[in-house]
Design a protein around this motif. Structure first.
Motif, PDB file in Angstrom:
ATOM      1  N   ILE A 160       0.833  -1.205   0.000  1.00 12.76           N
ATOM      2  CA  ILE A 160       0.000   0.000   0.000  1.00 12.76           C
ATOM      3  C   ILE A 160       0.868   1.255   0.000  1.00 12.76           C
ATOM      4  O   ILE A 160       0.680   2.178  -0.807  1.00 12.76           O
ATOM      5  CB  ILE A 160      -0.944  -0.008   1.217  1.00 12.76           C
ATOM      6  CG1 ILE A 160      -1.978  -1.144   1.088  1.00 12.76           C
ATOM      7  CG2 ILE A 160      -1.651   1.328   1.362  1.00 12.76           C
ATOM      8  CD1 ILE A 160      -2.836  -1.312   2.328  1.00 12.76           C
ATOM      9  N   VAL A 161       1.842   1.307   0.893  1.00 11.31           N
ATOM     10  CA  VAL A 161       2.690   2.495   1.012  1.00 11.31           C
ATOM     11  C   VAL A 161       3.557   2.677  -0.235  1.00 11.31           C
ATOM     12  O   VAL A 161       3.672   3.780  -0.788  1.00 11.31           O
ATOM     13  CB  VAL A 161       3.557   2.402   2.280  1.00 11.31           C
ATOM     14  CG1 VAL A 161       4.539   3.565   2.348  1.00 11.31           C
ATOM     15  CG2 VAL A 161       2.683   2.378   3.526  1.00 11.31           C
ATOM     16  N   LEU A 162       4.166   1.587  -0.705  1.00  8.33           N
ATOM     17  CA  LEU A 162       5.090   1.694  -1.839  1.00  8.33           C
ATOM     18  C   LEU A 162       4.355   2.095  -3.113  1.00  8.33           C
ATOM     19  O   LEU A 162       4.851   2.934  -3.883  1.00  8.33           O
ATOM     20  CB  LEU A 162       5.812   0.369  -2.034  1.00  8.33           C
ATOM     21  CG  LEU A 162       6.932   0.344  -3.083  1.00  8.33           C
ATOM     22  CD1 LEU A 162       8.017   1.346  -2.727  1.00  8.33           C
ATOM     23  CD2 LEU A 162       7.528  -1.051  -3.202  1.00  8.33           C
ATOM     24  N   SER A 163       3.195   1.521  -3.359  1.00  9.51           N
ATOM     25  CA  SER A 163       2.455   1.883  -4.572  1.00  9.51           C
ATOM     26  C   SER A 163       1.967   3.330  -4.518  1.00  9.51           C
ATOM     27  O   SER A 163       1.975   4.032  -5.536  1.00  9.51           O
ATOM     28  CB  SER A 163       1.273   0.924  -4.757  1.00  9.51           C
ATOM     29  OG  SER A 163       0.387   0.990  -3.655  1.00  9.51           O
ATOM     30  N   PHE A 164       1.566   3.805  -3.337  1.00  3.23           N
ATOM     31  CA  PHE A 164       1.127   5.194  -3.200  1.00  3.23           C
ATOM     32  C   PHE A 164       2.271   6.159  -3.490  1.00  3.23           C
ATOM     33  O   PHE A 164       2.130   7.111  -4.275  1.00  3.23           O
ATOM     34  CB  PHE A 164       0.575   5.422  -1.795  1.00  3.23           C
ATOM     35  CG  PHE A 164       0.395   6.866  -1.424  1.00  3.23           C
ATOM     36  CD1 PHE A 164      -0.652   7.609  -1.951  1.00  3.23           C
ATOM     37  CD2 PHE A 164       1.278   7.490  -0.552  1.00  3.23           C
ATOM     38  CE1 PHE A 164      -0.810   8.944  -1.617  1.00  3.23           C
ATOM     39  CE2 PHE A 164       1.120   8.813  -0.212  1.00  3.23           C
ATOM     40  CZ  PHE A 164       0.071   9.550  -0.750  1.00  3.23           C
ATOM     41  N   VAL A 165       3.411   5.928  -2.866  1.00  3.49           N
ATOM     42  CA  VAL A 165       4.562   6.820  -3.073  1.00  3.49           C
ATOM     43  C   VAL A 165       5.017   6.789  -4.532  1.00  3.49           C
ATOM     44  O   VAL A 165       5.275   7.835  -5.150  1.00  3.49           O
ATOM     45  CB  VAL A 165       5.708   6.418  -2.125  1.00  3.49           C
ATOM     46  CG1 VAL A 165       6.973   7.220  -2.442  1.00  3.49           C
ATOM     47  CG2 VAL A 165       5.307   6.651  -0.671  1.00  3.49           C
ATOM     48  N   ALA A 166       5.089   5.593  -5.116  1.00  3.62           N
ATOM     49  CA  ALA A 166       5.577   5.476  -6.493  1.00  3.62           C
ATOM     50  C   ALA A 166       4.633   6.145  -7.486  1.00  3.62           C
ATOM     51  O   ALA A 166       5.079   6.807  -8.427  1.00  3.62           O
ATOM     52  CB  ALA A 166       5.753   3.994  -6.847  1.00  3.62           C
ATOM     53  N   PHE A 215       2.528   8.719  -7.068  1.00  5.61           N
ATOM     54  CA  PHE A 215       2.561  10.180  -7.039  1.00  5.61           C
ATOM     55  C   PHE A 215       3.927  10.727  -7.447  1.00  5.61           C
ATOM     56  O   PHE A 215       4.010  11.831  -7.983  1.00  5.61           O
ATOM     57  CB  PHE A 215       2.148  10.692  -5.663  1.00  5.61           C
ATOM     58  CG  PHE A 215       0.660  10.677  -5.474  1.00  5.61           C
ATOM     59  CD1 PHE A 215      -0.124  11.703  -5.976  1.00  5.61           C
ATOM     60  CD2 PHE A 215       0.044   9.630  -4.825  1.00  5.61           C
ATOM     61  CE1 PHE A 215      -1.497  11.684  -5.826  1.00  5.61           C
ATOM     62  CE2 PHE A 215      -1.325   9.602  -4.666  1.00  5.61           C
ATOM     63  CZ  PHE A 215      -2.109  10.626  -5.168  1.00  5.61           C
ATOM     64  N   LEU A 216       4.993   9.978  -7.218  1.00  2.00           N
ATOM     65  CA  LEU A 216       6.284  10.392  -7.765  1.00  2.00           C
ATOM     66  C   LEU A 216       6.270  10.343  -9.289  1.00  2.00           C
ATOM     67  O   LEU A 216       6.944  11.136  -9.954  1.00  2.00           O
ATOM     68  CB  LEU A 216       7.396   9.493  -7.229  1.00  2.00           C
ATOM     69  CG  LEU A 216       7.853   9.737  -5.795  1.00  2.00           C
ATOM     70  CD1 LEU A 216       8.882   8.685  -5.387  1.00  2.00           C
ATOM     71  CD2 LEU A 216       8.426  11.129  -5.623  1.00  2.00           C
ATOM     72  N   ARG A 244       4.152  18.005  -8.207  1.00  2.00           N
ATOM     73  CA  ARG A 244       4.699  18.324  -6.881  1.00  2.00           C
ATOM     74  C   ARG A 244       4.317  17.197  -5.919  1.00  2.00           C
ATOM     75  O   ARG A 244       3.428  17.358  -5.074  1.00  2.00           O
ATOM     76  CB  ARG A 244       4.175  19.678  -6.407  1.00  2.00           C
ATOM     77  CG  ARG A 244       4.740  20.856  -7.210  1.00  2.00           C
ATOM     78  CD  ARG A 244       4.253  22.183  -6.677  1.00  2.00           C
ATOM     79  NE  ARG A 244       2.821  22.369  -6.906  1.00  2.00           N
ATOM     80  CZ  ARG A 244       2.148  23.468  -6.529  1.00  2.00           C
ATOM     81  NH1 ARG A 244       2.792  24.434  -5.894  1.00  2.00           N
ATOM     82  NH2 ARG A 244       0.860  23.572  -6.771  1.00  2.00           N
ATOM     83  N   PRO A 245       4.970  16.055  -6.037  1.00  2.00           N
ATOM     84  CA  PRO A 245       4.513  14.874  -5.284  1.00  2.00           C
ATOM     85  C   PRO A 245       4.741  14.968  -3.790  1.00  2.00           C
ATOM     86  O   PRO A 245       3.987  14.383  -3.002  1.00  2.00           O
ATOM     87  CB  PRO A 245       5.340  13.736  -5.888  1.00  2.00           C
ATOM     88  CG  PRO A 245       6.586  14.403  -6.390  1.00  2.00           C
ATOM     89  CD  PRO A 245       6.157  15.766  -6.853  1.00  2.00           C
ATOM     90  N   TRP A 246       5.771  15.694  -3.350  1.00  2.00           N
ATOM     91  CA  TRP A 246       6.109  15.675  -1.926  1.00  2.00           C
ATOM     92  C   TRP A 246       5.032  16.332  -1.080  1.00  2.00           C
ATOM     93  O   TRP A 246       4.863  15.993   0.093  1.00  2.00           O
ATOM     94  CB  TRP A 246       7.459  16.351  -1.704  1.00  2.00           C
ATOM     95  CG  TRP A 246       8.556  15.712  -2.484  1.00  2.00           C
ATOM     96  CD1 TRP A 246       9.274  16.251  -3.507  1.00  2.00           C
ATOM     97  CD2 TRP A 246       9.045  14.372  -2.318  1.00  2.00           C
ATOM     98  NE1 TRP A 246      10.178  15.341  -3.994  1.00  2.00           N
ATOM     99  CE2 TRP A 246      10.058  14.186  -3.281  1.00  2.00           C
ATOM    100  CE3 TRP A 246       8.717  13.322  -1.464  1.00  2.00           C
ATOM    101  CZ2 TRP A 246      10.757  12.985  -3.402  1.00  2.00           C
ATOM    102  CZ3 TRP A 246       9.410  12.120  -1.581  1.00  2.00           C
ATOM    103  CH2 TRP A 246      10.410  11.967  -2.544  1.00  2.00           C
TER     104      TRP A 246
END
Length: 251
Positions: free
Chosen positions: A147-153, A155-156, A161-163
């Motif tokens: 869940i966390v890895l797919s979300f971060v990837a 939006f990157l 402005r993903p951060w």
């Protein structure tokens, strides 16, 4: 003599006429340009289909590999690498080759790197959900991590402005969901491990394989030595000699 001022009604009509002036219409493309654009879009549709097939096939290969990796690391590392390669080919096809605007080199590298992260995140999430009943302890870690890895990837890869999203309120909500998911799955994992069984339980399959090998070894050690069997002595007689013929010609 000064000119008469305009009447109040005339002022309203003139102002309303200015207010209702329609905006200028956008320029229309010539019919030939519209036809060529539709033709290009139709020609690229089969390639986009192949790109989306590559997305799902690549994520499926990775999902199986990340779950089964401890059983045969060499084999499932090759499967995971194949899944990443298929996913990246689909990304290049859809996001670079078929894109309306060709991205710069930095953007291309960013897309490829984040697509690799996204493929593993989706693989962890889907594989962990599929095999949780078989490997609850391992999948209880894979699902929230996916869940966390797919979300971060994602939006990157997609956001300019993903951060702001990753470290903002939305990122905090995703982190809370992942933490609660991990706690809940770890709570029910022992019960799932005790009741695990059936046709696709990998731990039972490994245990059965070891037991079968042990039984085969026991049967092999319990067989009698063929050299210890008693042998029946045979007469060394000539083929032409028979007992009856020998008695009849005895002098």
């Amino acid at each position: 003599m000064p000119p008469n001022p305009p009447l109040k009604g005339q002022q309203l009509l003139s102002s309303s006429g200015l207010a209702t002036t329609p905006p200028p219409a956008p320029p229309q493309l010539p019919p030939s340009h519209r036809r060529s654009a539709r033709k290009r879009e139709g020609a690229s549709l089969p390639w986009r289909y192949l790109g989306y097939v590559g997305y799902y096939v690549g994520a499926g290969l990775i999902s199986g590999a990340v779950v089964h990796h401890p059983m045969d690391p060499a084999r499932y590392s090759m499967i995971a690498g194949s899944g990443v390669l298929v996913f990246l080919i689909a990304t290049v096809l859809n996001d670079i080759i078929l894109a309306t605007e060709k991205p710069a080199l930095s953007r291309m590298l960013r897309v490829l790197g984040t697509s690799t992260m996204l493929s593993f995140g989706l693989g962890m999430l889907s594989g962990g959900m599929q095999h949780f009943a078989d490997l609850p302890d391992r999948c209880a870690v894979l699902i929230p991590l996916g869940i966390v890895l797919s979300f971060v990837a994602y939006f990157l890869k997609e956001d300019k402005r993903p951060w702001r999203r990753i470290f903002g309120l939305m990122g905090l909500a995703v982190l809370v969901v992942a933490a609660l998911t991990f706690a809940g799955l770890r709570h029910i994992a022992p019960a799932m491990a005790e009741g695990a069984g059936g046709g696709h339980s990998h731990s039972d399959a490994e245990t059965k394989k070891d037991n079968d090998e042990g039984h085969d070894g026991d049967h092999g050690s319990g067989t009698a030595d063929p050299t210890s069997d008693p042998t029946t002595p045979t007469k060394d007689t000539h083929p032409s000699e028979e007992p009856g013929h020998e008695d009849g010609h005895s002098h």
